[in-house]
Motif scaffolding. Structure first.
Motif, mmCIF file in Angstrom:
data_model
loop_
_atom_site.group_PDB
_atom_site.id
_atom_site.type_symbol
_atom_site.label_atom_id
_atom_site.label_comp_id
_atom_site.label_asym_id
_atom_site.label_seq_id
_atom_site.Cartn_x
_atom_site.Cartn_y
_atom_site.Cartn_z
ATOM 1 N N ALA A 1 0.887 -1.556 0.306
ATOM 2 C CA ALA A 1 0.107 0.006 -0.023
ATOM 3 C C ALA A 1 0.586 1.423 0.173
ATOM 4 O O ALA A 1 1.806 1.328 0.723
ATOM 5 C CB ALA A 1 -1.028 0.525 1.004
ATOM 6 N N VAL A 2 0.606 1.971 -0.706
ATOM 7 C CA VAL A 2 1.078 3.487 -0.599
ATOM 8 C C VAL A 2 0.693 3.957 0.342
ATOM 9 O O VAL A 2 -0.848 4.184 -0.127
ATOM 10 C CB VAL A 2 0.908 4.426 -2.295
ATOM 11 C CG1 VAL A 2 1.341 5.657 -2.331
ATOM 12 C CG2 VAL A 2 1.746 4.066 -3.145
ATOM 13 N N LEU A 3 0.640 4.506 1.861
ATOM 14 C CA LEU A 3 0.029 4.464 2.956
ATOM 15 C C LEU A 3 0.424 6.642 3.268
ATOM 16 O O LEU A 3 1.537 6.843 3.305
ATOM 17 C CB LEU A 3 0.423 4.515 3.853
ATOM 18 C CG LEU A 3 0.006 4.828 5.110
ATOM 19 C CD1 LEU A 3 -1.716 3.777 5.319
ATOM 20 C CD2 LEU A 3 0.115 4.475 6.445
ATOM 21 N N ALA A 4 -0.638 7.368 3.303
ATOM 22 C CA ALA A 4 -0.061 8.630 3.296
ATOM 23 C C ALA A 4 -0.721 9.027 5.312
ATOM 24 O O ALA A 4 -1.517 8.521 5.965
ATOM 25 C CB ALA A 4 -1.323 9.291 2.794
ATOM 26 N N ALA A 5 0.355 9.441 5.683
ATOM 27 C CA ALA A 5 -0.044 9.510 6.973
ATOM 28 C C ALA A 5 1.412 10.623 7.646
ATOM 29 O O ALA A 5 1.766 11.135 6.657
ATOM 30 C CB ALA A 5 0.394 8.012 8.128
ATOM 31 N N LYS A 6 0.412 10.984 8.377
ATOM 32 C CA LYS A 6 1.143 12.429 9.406
ATOM 33 C C LYS A 6 1.728 12.430 10.473
ATOM 34 O O LYS A 6 2.037 11.459 10.820
ATOM 35 C CB LYS A 6 -0.152 12.898 10.039
ATOM 36 C CG LYS A 6 -0.739 13.980 9.070
ATOM 37 C CD LYS A 6 -2.297 14.891 9.809
ATOM 38 C CE LYS A 6 -2.496 16.488 9.484
ATOM 39 N NZ LYS A 6 -4.097 16.465 9.571
ATOM 40 N N ASP A 7 3.383 13.389 10.264
ATOM 41 C CA ASP A 7 3.989 13.287 11.361
ATOM 42 C C ASP A 7 3.456 14.504 12.685
ATOM 43 O O ASP A 7 2.666 16.007 12.484
ATOM 44 C CB ASP A 7 5.338 14.451 10.679
ATOM 45 C CG ASP A 7 6.585 14.209 12.186
ATOM 46 O OD1 ASP A 7 5.914 13.698 12.932
ATOM 47 O OD2 ASP A 7 7.130 14.775 11.899
ATOM 48 N N PRO A 8 2.779 14.034 13.580
ATOM 49 C CA PRO A 8 2.864 14.099 14.744
ATOM 50 C C PRO A 8 2.550 15.268 15.505
ATOM 51 O O PRO A 8 2.387 16.524 15.452
ATOM 52 C CB PRO A 8 1.831 13.528 15.752
ATOM 53 C CG PRO A 8 2.608 12.648 15.386
ATOM 54 C CD PRO A 8 3.127 12.611 13.973
ATOM 55 N N LYS A 9 4.221 16.126 14.364
ATOM 56 C CA LYS A 9 5.193 17.130 15.723
ATOM 57 C C LYS A 9 4.826 18.431 14.496
ATOM 58 O O LYS A 9 4.912 19.497 15.214
ATOM 59 C CB LYS A 9 6.662 16.943 16.055
ATOM 60 C CG LYS A 9 6.263 15.683 16.999
ATOM 61 C CD LYS A 9 7.740 16.568 17.573
ATOM 62 C CE LYS A 9 8.359 15.051 18.480
ATOM 63 N NZ LYS A 9 9.539 13.914 18.245
#
Ligand SMILES: Cc1cc2nc3c(=O)[nH]c(=O)nc-3n(C[C@H](O)[C@H](O)[C@H](O)COP(=O)(O)OP(=O)(O)OC[C@H]3O[C@@H](n4cnc5c(N)ncnc54)[C@H](O)[C@@H]3O)c2cc1C
Length: 380
Positions: free
Chosen positions: A166-174
């Motif tokens: 999967a090409v996953l989009a995710a965020k850096d919480p900082k």
């Protein structure tokens, strides 16, 4: 009036694909619709026959084709009147992320497997509370040393059950700026703590294994990041033109196929002593639909041609996406009305097209979002 020029090798590719669809796909669609997915073995056969990722070069096992090969795949899949074997999502929407933004190592590792059908791909952006507004996503990716730890859930992911990668989009919480916080990562489905849901029970696209994906402290190598950290949004935006163009191409072929079938039916169907095709109301309806489909076809071909010249046609593609996916819904409804009682039976092919085309104005950006984009670029 055709704008696109297909070479002999395109036409040979199409002939081979047609034969493949008639032999390996069409006889099995009813079963797949009930099972809510297409067996992986069929994807593998698609790969063995070089029908996956046709535009990838020989170094990755591809045939070094162009977007016209993709148009042919979309056309022949539309002819089968089902959407389970969504090869265009894999070949034309997901794999291009790896090709454009993957490191040399990632490309060498994964692209040959995508071409051969050993790996089926998915792109995971949408979340239960983040659809059109992707900036609202909450799935996190925390980079620690050589690894990345992912937590969160994605939903409505096409090829979600079958996907190996999967090409996953995710965020850096900082990172507080949501547009700089998103990165894209390649996540293999065999990674521990990556779980898949069951295929969602949809009203259409029944044999497409759309599913939820869950990541619970799921750890992947940092080298699986695509492109620079925080560049996720830019990469997603850059690939939207092709993603939406795929929808335009598909919608136009579905319009044409529905018209062809409905005309054939009305030519045979008797209403009293007359054939249904001789009713003026039916003839006017068919002529209007054929006119709209023809205009959509010309616009689609022009867009494909510009896209192949690498031109920025994002505004026109957004126009095409909302126009053709609305048109395909209107066409399916009007065809069903012309067909009459038979159109309410499952065995009538337009019944499935009617259900399947419903989602086309929702995914790859809703039609309201298309209008928003066009307005932003042209009216402000
Ligand atoms: C069959 C199917 C397959 C899918 N495949 C994938 C996939 O492979 N990967 C993936 O990541 N996602 C996938 N999706 C998800 C799809 O991309 C989202 O459904 C889509 O982005 C819309 O999000 P939403 O459904 O949450 O609607 P919302 O964003 O909640 O929108 C609901 C309504 O509000 C309107 N709206 C929202 N914002 C605005 C605005 N700013 N202005 C005007 N109107 C607005 C919308 O147009 C819509 O009418 C798929 C969806 C379906 C149905």
């Amino acid at each position: 009036m055709e704008i696109l020029k297909f070479s002999k090798s395109h036409l040979d590719f199409q002939e081979r694909l047609k034969t493949f669809m008639d032999r390996e796909v069409v006889p099995n669609i009813e079963t797949w619709e009930k099972e809510k997915k297409v067996p992986k073995s069929v994807w593998k056969k698609m790969g063995e026959n070089k029908f996956l990722c046709p535009s990838l070069p020989a170094e990755y096992g591809g045939i070094g084709g162009d977007f016209l090969h993709s148009v042919i795949v979309i056309k022949e899949l539309a002819r089968t009147n089902h959407n389970g074997l969504a090869a265009f999502i894999h070949s034309d929407i997901v794999v291009p992320y790896i090709e454009s933004y993957g490191s040399v190592d990632l490309k060498q590792k994964y692209l040959p497997l995508c071409v051969s059908g050993d790996m089926i791909t998915a792109v995971a952006m949408t979340e239960p509370d983040a659809g059109s507004d992707l900036a609202a996503m909450t799935t996190t990716a925390v980079e620690k040393g050589d690894h990345v730890v992912i937590n969160g859930a994605k939903t409505f992911i096409s090829n979600g059950v079958n996907c190996d990668l999967a090409v996953l989009a995710a965020k850096d919480p900082k990172e507080k700026n949501p547009h700089k916080a998103v990165s894209l990562y390649l996540v293999e489905s065999k990674t521990p703590r990556f779980k898949k849901g069951e295929p969602l029970e949809k009203m259409g696209w029944k044999s497409q294994d759309t599913a939820e994906l869950f990541f619970n402290d799921c750890m992947i190598p940092k080298q699986n990041r695509l492109g620079k950290k925080g560049a996720g949004f830019k990469m997603l935006m850059a690939k939207l033109q092709q993603e939406r163009l795929v929808c335009v191409v598909s919608a136009v072929f579905f319009c044409e196929n529905m018209l062809e079938w409905t005309i054939g039916y009305l030519k045979e169907k008797k209403r009293g002593k007359k054939l249904a095709i001789h009713s003026q109301a039916a003839r006017f309806a068919l002529v209007e639909m054929a006119t709209q489909a023809k205009m959509a076809r010309v616009f689609m071909e022009k867009l494909v041609s510009e896209h192949m010249k690498k031109k920025d046609v994002i505004i026109e593609t957004s126009m095409g996406k909302y126009y053709t996916t609305d048109l395909v819904k209107r066409t399916s409804l009007r065809c069903l009305e012309l067909i009459g009682d038979y159109g309410s039976l499952e065995e009538c092919p337009i019944a499935r097209t009617f259900r399947d085309t419903r989602v086309m104005s929702i995914f790859a950006g809703t039609n309201e979002i298309m209008k928003e984009i066009i307005a932003r670029f042209t009216l402000s």
